[in-house]
Every structure is written in C-alpha cells, then in structure tokens.
Design an enzyme around this catalytic site. Structure first.
Site, PDB file in Angstrom:
ATOM      1  N   GLN A   1       0.810  -1.217   0.000  1.00  0.00           N
ATOM      2  CA  GLN A   1       0.000   0.000   0.000  1.00  0.00           C
ATOM      3  C   GLN A   1       0.844   1.269   0.000  1.00  0.00           C
ATOM      4  OE1 GLN A   1      -2.595  -0.508   3.394  1.00  0.00           O
ATOM      5  NE2 GLN A   1      -3.718  -2.186   2.441  1.00  0.00           N
TER       6      GLN A   1
ATOM      7  N   HIS B   1      -1.048  -0.136   5.715  1.00  0.00           N
ATOM      8  CA  HIS B   1      -1.565   0.741   6.782  1.00  0.00           C
ATOM      9  C   HIS B   1      -0.615   1.901   7.103  1.00  0.00           C
ATOM     10  CE1 HIS B   1      -4.491  -2.561   8.408  1.00  0.00           C
ATOM     11  NE2 HIS B   1      -4.515  -2.425   7.105  1.00  0.00           N
TER      12      HIS B   1
END
Ligand code: HEC
Length: 468
Positions: free
Chosen positions: A179, A245
C-alpha cells in the site's frame, strides 16, 4: 429388492456423489462465493489485483493453497487455516487457479461517461480531466485553475490553467510496494507566497534483509520544475517491514496547524494504544514540523509529542469541516467496522479494543463495539466500503450536497455522501456508482468536485448535467 440391485443402486449413488463433488460448476459456485466473502476486499471482486501481478509464490495449486493456509504479506493477509474447512480451501484453490488463467484477457470495466447520475432531482455526470494515469493518489488545489496530483509509484505533477501537465522532478525515493508509495500532497495555506508543498510517502531504511518502512512527510519548494530545499517534518517511529496501513493524509486547520494520519502499520496489538509509537495516531505539528506546546501528550514521558489522538487503524481520508473548523477522518475497519470520526484532542478511538468489524478470515477479535472511555464513531460501515479520500461540499454547484461530506469507496467503486448535522450523521446516499476505485476527492476553489480513481487511472470532474 435383491442383493444385486441394492449393490448396483449404491454404485450409481457413489458414482453420482463422486461426480457431483468434482463437477466444475458446483466447485466454481462454492469457490466464487467464498472468494467474494473472504478475498475480494483485498484482491478485487474480479481478482483485478492479480492482473499483471508478479507472483511471489507461484500460481500452481500447491502454492495457492499454501498462501491461503498460511496468509501472506506479514499479516496483511490472514491465515485461513482452521477458519475455513479443508474442502472450502480446496474450492477456493480451484476457483483461483481457474480465474488466474483467464486474467491475461481481463479488461477493467470502463465507466460509462454518457451516464447521467441522479441525486434527488439533481442530475450530474462525470467529465474526464486526466486519463492513463498510474494509480493517482492525492490532489491539492493551488487555485481554481491549477492543482497538483501524485501517482503512487512516486510521481508528482502540476496541472496549469491551459491544461498543461508538468512533471515535478526530484521527488524523494518512495517504496511503492504493497500500500506504500508517494501518497498525499498538501499545500501550505500561504503557498502562493512561500511555495511550501508537503508530500507524504513510504520512506525506506535499507538494512540487512527486508526493507523497513515508515510514513514520512517532507516539505519542499519548487524551482525549475524540481523539488528543492527539502525539510523532513515527520518520520513515524519505529520503522517496520510491513507494507500496509501507512495512513498518510495531511490537512491544515484554520489556525495553520498541520494534521497527519499514520495507520497502525498492521500491528494492531502493538501500536494504536501505545503512545510511545507513532503508528495508529493523528499527529499535529506546526507548518515547519515543530511540535505545538499544547499538544496533549507533550509532558508525558516516552510519549511521541506530535500525537493529537490515538487508537486508530488506517485513516486514508481527512478533511476539515469549513463551517466548524473541526477535523474529521475516516478509517478502514478490518472486515466491517470502517469508521467516520470527529477528531478531538487527546481522545482514544478504541482500536483494536472495540470495533464493529471482525477478522478477514471470519474469526472475532472483540465483541465490544464501544466503551465509555473511548470516542465512538459518528458513522460506521458494516460491511466495509474501504474508504479513501474525503472532502466537505461547500459550493452551490450540487443542490442537496452542501454542508455534507463525500467519502470515496475503493471497494464499491463509488462515492458515499454522509449527511452531517450538528456533528451527527443523518444518513447517507450512494453517488457515482461504478466510477472506479476512489483514491481522493477534493472540491476545487471554483466549487467543482474532482475525484481520482485507479484502474483505470483517471481524474474526473463532477458536473451538473444540462440538456442540449
Ligand atoms: C486483508 C487483505 C487480504 C485478504 C482478505 C486476502 N489477501 Fe491474499 N494477499 C494479501 C496481501 C497483502 C498479500 C501479499 C502481497 C505481496 O506480498 O505483494 C496477499 C497474497 C496472496 C497470494 C499470493 C500472491 C503471490 O504473489 O504469490 C494469494 C494466492 C492470495 N493472497 C490469495 C488470497 C485468497 C484466496 C484470499 C481469500 C481466502 C485472500 N488472499 C485474502 C492481502 C489479502
């Protein structure tokens, strides 16, 4: 009935049973159902995340099975061993192997640009302002005619009034894996005078073995289309080898404080409730990175002094309500339990002690959804919408949307309008269904809303539909 016939019937029965359990359509349906329930959140409804994917563990039956049993990405993907039965896992493996073979011909669905959307009696449509982008992430307006946007792999562009799009060089090295990458962009409230531009990104420390990463923010000025005068103003601690995250949204409030979100880095039991760690928090700084002396934990020993609120999971959206000056964020829940929160100084938002969500593999980690000592969400989503990007609507361009907040959905490829009154959620409406995976939403100073989406990578402008 004589013995022979009984034997014969049993044989047919056994044959039918064997035949049915290997029948492809049955396996497909069961595997497809399980896939949608347990895997689609992260890998896409149509396995889009695996298109042009460089396989780490292989695409054979055994490799896929091992990925499902063990989990991957250092906890980013949970283990399904025990959570699903052997038969369920085999059905999933069959569905995946079959699906992966068909992915080469996969075409992302094209949003229908002739489509007229409706919200109450108001009609609107999407206008493409940029296409062929590679995961556009953050957008920041200079004025009504000019803005910056980022691409996740580490590119920054400025768009000018004429539509000319110029790449800005010298972007810091980002770890565009999982991510991470180049994420948000934000401008100093006095950008036109001082030229400070802020970038959040996944910063890498190369040591022995796997790379360690963290969420970092630097500010720069621009000269000859190059970033210069870098000042790093935020570096989350400690680094970790996980690649998810990061959080990473930035926003200035009315008084000129800069807020930064940092996700829990996938370590829910370690980070969000521990004030000596930067992860799972909202941080507040002066524009130059100094820590305001009235931050809530400055006097607490071992606490990270920039922390403003804590107990968060992964906040990929943040905006200020222009009417009240209040900062809002949303955060991804695990499976279910995405939250919209009003950020209050020193408050604990309760992750992972309380949550409306459950683990991705279906098991539970808490039965509690609230406690008096925690700040409860203003609004939450079960099932998850996977929120990304948000902004308040202040313009009169869109009747019925003014004063409310727009929230992008990666998972449902739409925008959710949450109606806010006196800081309470008054319900929501789904807008722009089928738009694509939303990364950012910004209202331009001229009142128009811009939305960035990935796969296909585009930026849209939302315009009222006028006949003729
Ligand atoms: C919470 C998010 C999440 C969920 C839910 C999830 N995965 Fe994953 N999966 C990941 C991540 C992250 C990786 C690691 C990717 C990487 O290392 O680049 C991964 C890796 C994999 C891989 C290995 C890919 C490779 O490169 O070899 C397979 C196969 C896979 N997942 C299948 C599944 C299946 C089947 C399910 C449902 C039972 C599932 N995943 C559920 C996040 C998820």
């Amino acid at each position: 009935m004589n013995g022979n016939r009984v034997f014969f019937m049993t044989l047919i029965g056994a044959f039918l049973t064997a035949f049915c359990t290997v029948d492809e359509s049955t396996t497909d349906t069961e595997g497809a159902k399980l896939y949608q329930e347990y895997c689609a959140d992260c890998h896409g409804k149509e396995m889009q995340a695996f298109v042009h994917h460089e396989w780490n563990f292989g695409t054979g039956k055994d490799a896929i099975k091992e990925s499902i049993m063990k989990g991957r990405g250092e906890g980013a993907m949970p283990s399904y061993e025990g959570a699903l039965s052997d038969k369920e896992i085999d059905n999933l493996v069959a569905y995946l192997v079959d699906g992966i073979n068909k992915l080469d011909s996969y075409q992302p669905p094209e949003p229908d640009l002739s489509k007229i959307y409706k919200s109450g009696s108001f009609e609107y449509r999407l206008e493409t302002v940029h296409e062929d982008l590679d995961s556009p992430w953050g957008i920041a307006f200079v004025d009504a005619e000019s803005y910056f946007f980022t691409e996740k792999k580490g590119k920054l562009f400025r768009v000018y009034k004429s539509g000319a799009t110029v790449e800005i060089d010298n972007v810091p090295e980002v770890n565009s894996a999982g991510q991470g990458g180049l994420m948000d962009v934000e401008l100093h409230p006095d950008f036109k005078d001082n030229g400070w531009i802020y970038l959040s990104y996944s910063k890498t420390k190369s040591g022995v073995g796997r790379k360690s990463n963290t969420t970092a923010v630097s500010r720069f000025q621009i000269k000859d289309n190059m970033l210069v005068n870098e000042q790093e103003i935020f570096e989350g601690k400690p680094y970790s080898t996980t690649r998810h995250h990061y959080g990473s949204r930035m926003i200035f409030d009315r008084e000129g404080y800069l807020y930064i979100t940092m996700g829990d880095r996938g370590a829910r039991s370690v980070n969000p409730q521990d004030l000596s760690k930067s992860a799972g928090k909202v941080h507040r700084l002066y524009d130059d990175g100094r820590v305001p002396t009235d931050n809530p934990f400055v006097d607490q020993q071992n606490a990270v002094s920039s922390i403003y609120s804590f107990g968060h999971r992964n906040q990929q959206g943040m905006a200020m309500d222009p009417n009240t000056g209040v900062i809002w964020t949303h955060e991804h829940g695990p499976r279910g339990g995405d939250e919209l929160n009003r950020i209050i100084k020193s408050e604990n938002y309760g992750w992972p002690v309380v949550s409306y969500g459950i683990n991705y593999n279906g098991t539970r980690f808490t039965d509690e959804t609230d406690r008096p000592e925690f700040e409860s969400p203003t609004h939450y989503w079960v099932p998850s919408i996977a929120p990304c990007g948000m902004d308040f609507v202040t313009s009169d361009v869109y009747p019925g949307w003014k004063g409310h907040v727009l929230i992008g959905s990666l998972k449902f490829e739409q925008v959710n309008l949450v109606r806010i009154q006196n800081n309470q959620s008054m319900g929501e409406e789904v807008l722009m269904k089928g738009l694509g995976r939303v990364r950012d939403i910004k209202q331009s100073p001229d009142g128009y809303i811009y939305v960035s989406v990935e796969r296909p990578g585009r930026i849209y402008r939302v315009v009222p539909w006028e006949e003729g």
